[in-house]
Enzyme design. Structure first.
Site, PDB file in Angstrom:
ATOM      1  N   ARG A  28      46.110  53.802  47.024  1.00  0.00           N
ATOM      2  CA  ARG A  28      44.938  53.125  46.429  1.00  0.00           C
ATOM      3  C   ARG A  28      44.377  52.059  47.369  1.00  0.00           C
ATOM      4  NH1 ARG A  28      45.270  50.827  40.455  1.00  0.00           N
ATOM      5  NH2 ARG A  28      47.084  49.700  41.222  1.00  0.00           N
TER       6      ARG A  28
ATOM      7  N   ARG B 254      56.565  47.790  38.114  1.00  0.00           N
ATOM      8  CA  ARG B 254      55.437  47.895  37.178  1.00  0.00           C
ATOM      9  C   ARG B 254      55.574  49.114  36.271  1.00  0.00           C
ATOM     10  NH1 ARG B 254      51.054  48.225  41.138  1.00  0.00           N
ATOM     11  NH2 ARG B 254      49.597  48.433  39.421  1.00  0.00           N
TER      12      ARG B 254
HETATM   13  P1  ADP Z   1      44.742  52.346  37.091  1.00  0.00           P
HETATM   14  O1  ADP Z   1      43.523  51.503  36.819  1.00  0.00           O
HETATM   15  O2  ADP Z   1      45.150  53.170  35.897  1.00  0.00           O
HETATM   16  O3  ADP Z   1      45.898  51.564  37.650  1.00  0.00           O
HETATM   17  P2  ADP Z   1      43.121  53.456  39.268  1.00  0.00           P
HETATM   18  O4  ADP Z   1      41.867  53.849  38.562  1.00  0.00           O
HETATM   19  O5  ADP Z   1      43.101  52.223  40.107  1.00  0.00           O
HETATM   20  O6  ADP Z   1      44.367  53.402  38.220  1.00  0.00           O
HETATM   21  O7  ADP Z   1      43.563  54.721  40.156  1.00  0.00           O
HETATM   22  C1  ADP Z   1      44.725  54.673  40.990  1.00  0.00           C
HETATM   23  C2  ADP Z   1      44.464  55.458  42.275  1.00  0.00           C
HETATM   24  O8  ADP Z   1      44.343  56.845  41.971  1.00  0.00           O
HETATM   25  C3  ADP Z   1      43.152  55.067  42.995  1.00  0.00           C
HETATM   26  O9  ADP Z   1      43.395  55.071  44.375  1.00  0.00           O
HETATM   27  C4  ADP Z   1      42.177  56.171  42.585  1.00  0.00           C
HETATM   28  O10 ADP Z   1      41.207  56.420  43.623  1.00  0.00           O
HETATM   29  C5  ADP Z   1      43.097  57.375  42.425  1.00  0.00           C
HETATM   30  N1  ADP Z   1      42.646  58.302  41.381  1.00  0.00           N
HETATM   31  C6  ADP Z   1      42.071  58.003  40.191  1.00  0.00           C
HETATM   32  N2  ADP Z   1      41.792  59.118  39.493  1.00  0.00           N
HETATM   33  C7  ADP Z   1      42.222  60.162  40.253  1.00  0.00           C
HETATM   34  C8  ADP Z   1      42.227  61.594  40.107  1.00  0.00           C
HETATM   35  N3  ADP Z   1      41.734  62.165  39.000  1.00  0.00           N
HETATM   36  N4  ADP Z   1      42.759  62.332  41.099  1.00  0.00           N
HETATM   37  C9  ADP Z   1      43.252  61.747  42.216  1.00  0.00           C
HETATM   38  N5  ADP Z   1      43.278  60.413  42.429  1.00  0.00           N
HETATM   39  C10 ADP Z   1      42.776  59.628  41.471  1.00  0.00           C
HETATM   40  P1  AMP Z   2      46.100  46.185  36.562  1.00  0.00           P
HETATM   41  O1  AMP Z   2      44.922  45.913  37.444  1.00  0.00           O
HETATM   42  O2  AMP Z   2      45.705  46.633  35.179  1.00  0.00           O
HETATM   43  O3  AMP Z   2      47.102  47.119  37.204  1.00  0.00           O
HETATM   44  O4  AMP Z   2      46.834  44.775  36.352  1.00  0.00           O
HETATM   45  C1  AMP Z   2      47.367  44.067  37.449  1.00  0.00           C
HETATM   46  C2  AMP Z   2      48.290  42.958  36.941  1.00  0.00           C
HETATM   47  O5  AMP Z   2      47.555  41.999  36.163  1.00  0.00           O
HETATM   48  C3  AMP Z   2      49.441  43.405  36.030  1.00  0.00           C
HETATM   49  O6  AMP Z   2      50.552  43.904  36.758  1.00  0.00           O
HETATM   50  C4  AMP Z   2      49.745  42.094  35.301  1.00  0.00           C
HETATM   51  O7  AMP Z   2      50.465  41.189  36.110  1.00  0.00           O
HETATM   52  C5  AMP Z   2      48.343  41.507  35.086  1.00  0.00           C
HETATM   53  N1  AMP Z   2      47.768  41.976  33.812  1.00  0.00           N
HETATM   54  C6  AMP Z   2      46.687  42.793  33.644  1.00  0.00           C
HETATM   55  N2  AMP Z   2      46.447  43.015  32.351  1.00  0.00           N
HETATM   56  C7  AMP Z   2      47.412  42.330  31.662  1.00  0.00           C
HETATM   57  C8  AMP Z   2      47.731  42.189  30.277  1.00  0.00           C
HETATM   58  N3  AMP Z   2      47.016  42.790  29.321  1.00  0.00           N
HETATM   59  N4  AMP Z   2      48.786  41.404  29.958  1.00  0.00           N
HETATM   60  C9  AMP Z   2      49.505  40.780  30.891  1.00  0.00           C
HETATM   61  N5  AMP Z   2      49.289  40.896  32.196  1.00  0.00           N
HETATM   62  C10 AMP Z   2      48.249  41.670  32.597  1.00  0.00           C
END
Ligand code: ADP
Ligand code: AMP
Length: 217
Positions: free
Chosen positions: A127, A171
């Site tokens: 990512r 995580r």
């Molecule tokens: P989350 O918000 O659930 O943590 P992200 O939207 O940041 O996940 O996505 C995590 C990674 O996976 C990013 O690098 C994104 O570009 C990639 N990604 C998201 N959807 C897909 C998909 N359908 N296929 C392949 N890679 C994806």
């Molecule tokens: P995310 O971008 O959703 O992967 O969140 C990144 C980080 O932000 C998490 O690992 C937590 O440390 C914090 N965080 C995001 N959303 C929450 C939530 N609803 N409650 C507590 N911590 C959060």
């Protein structure tokens, strides 16, 4: 429409949220994005959240809930919102329910993005996020045309500190222990719908929109 996206880190919540929110013309409220913005801006909220985020732990509920409550009272959220990353444990879900009930509203749908563990690891390890506009990319699955540069705004791409291997593992444990119970909680409430979140991003968006249309009241 009031929607929550749930799924493990790397499921694609942020990626899908940007398309779904713009399609439904509702704001995307991502707690992770709001925390990261506050950390980089050096605000008091950012200082409170940083150590928890770096370890991959949840930021304490009282901090998170206060932030969400204030965000959901902004004008743009009054007719609907898409929550990405909140709630993340049962106490947050209960507080959200009560908060919305006090405002005379409730959630329409909780959309679960279903992806297996190995795919989540592949997604998180590649990512990259734009420093300027927050657009999410992937080095292999969704690469920008110029390495390290956002196609949308030209901003610099960076790898999140919490996307290192050890933190990813932690995580995922936090997800299993604290967030996964929300799946049966919302199933019992009758508002959970799971979709297959593997395959091309556009296919997942299409599945999400079909699911959402079934729930629009
Ligand atoms: P989350 O918000 O659930 O943590 P992200 O939207 O940041 O996940 O996505 C995590 C990674 O996976 C990013 O690098 C994104 O570009 C990639 N990604 C998201 N959807 C897909 C998909 N359908 N296929 C392949 N890679 C994806
Ligand atoms: P995310 O971008 O959703 O992967 O969140 C990144 C980080 O932000 C998490 O690992 C937590 O440390 C914090 N965080 C995001 N959303 C929450 C939530 N609803 N409650 C507590 N911590 C959060």
């Amino acid at each position: 429409m009031r929607v929550v996206l749930v799924g493990p880190p790397g499921a694609g919540k942020g990626t899908q949220a940007q398309f779904i929110a713009s399609h439904l013309a509702i704001p995307k409220v991502s707690t992770g994005d709001i925390f990261r913005y506050n950390v980089s801006a050096g605000t008091g909220l950012g200082r409170q959240a940083k150590a928890f985020m770096d370890r991959g732990d949840l930021v304490p509920d009282e901090v998170t809930v206060a932030m969400v409550a204030s965000r959901l009272q902004e004008d743009d959220s009054l007719s609907g919102f898409l929550l990405d990353g909140f709630p993340r444990n049962l106490p947050q879900a209960e507080t959200l329910k009560k908060m919305l009930a006090d405002w005379g509203i409730r959630l329409d749908l909780v959309l679960e993005l279903v992806v297996d563990h190995d795919e989540v690891i592949r997604r998180l390890s590649g990512r990259r996020t734009c420093r300027k506009c927050g657009r999410v990319w992937h080095v292999a699955f969704d690469p920008p045309s110029v390495t390290g540069k956002c196609d949308e705004c030209g901003g610099e791409l960076f790898q999140r500190d919490d996307d290192r291997e050890e933190t990813i593992r932690h995580r995922l444990e936090v997800y299993e222990q604290q967030t996964q119970p929300l799946i049966s909680y919302y199933a019992d409430e009758g508002i959970l719908l799971g979709i297959d979140a593997t395959g091309p991003v556009e296919d997942v968006t299409e599945r999400a929109l079909v699911a959402l249309r079934r729930f629009i009241r």
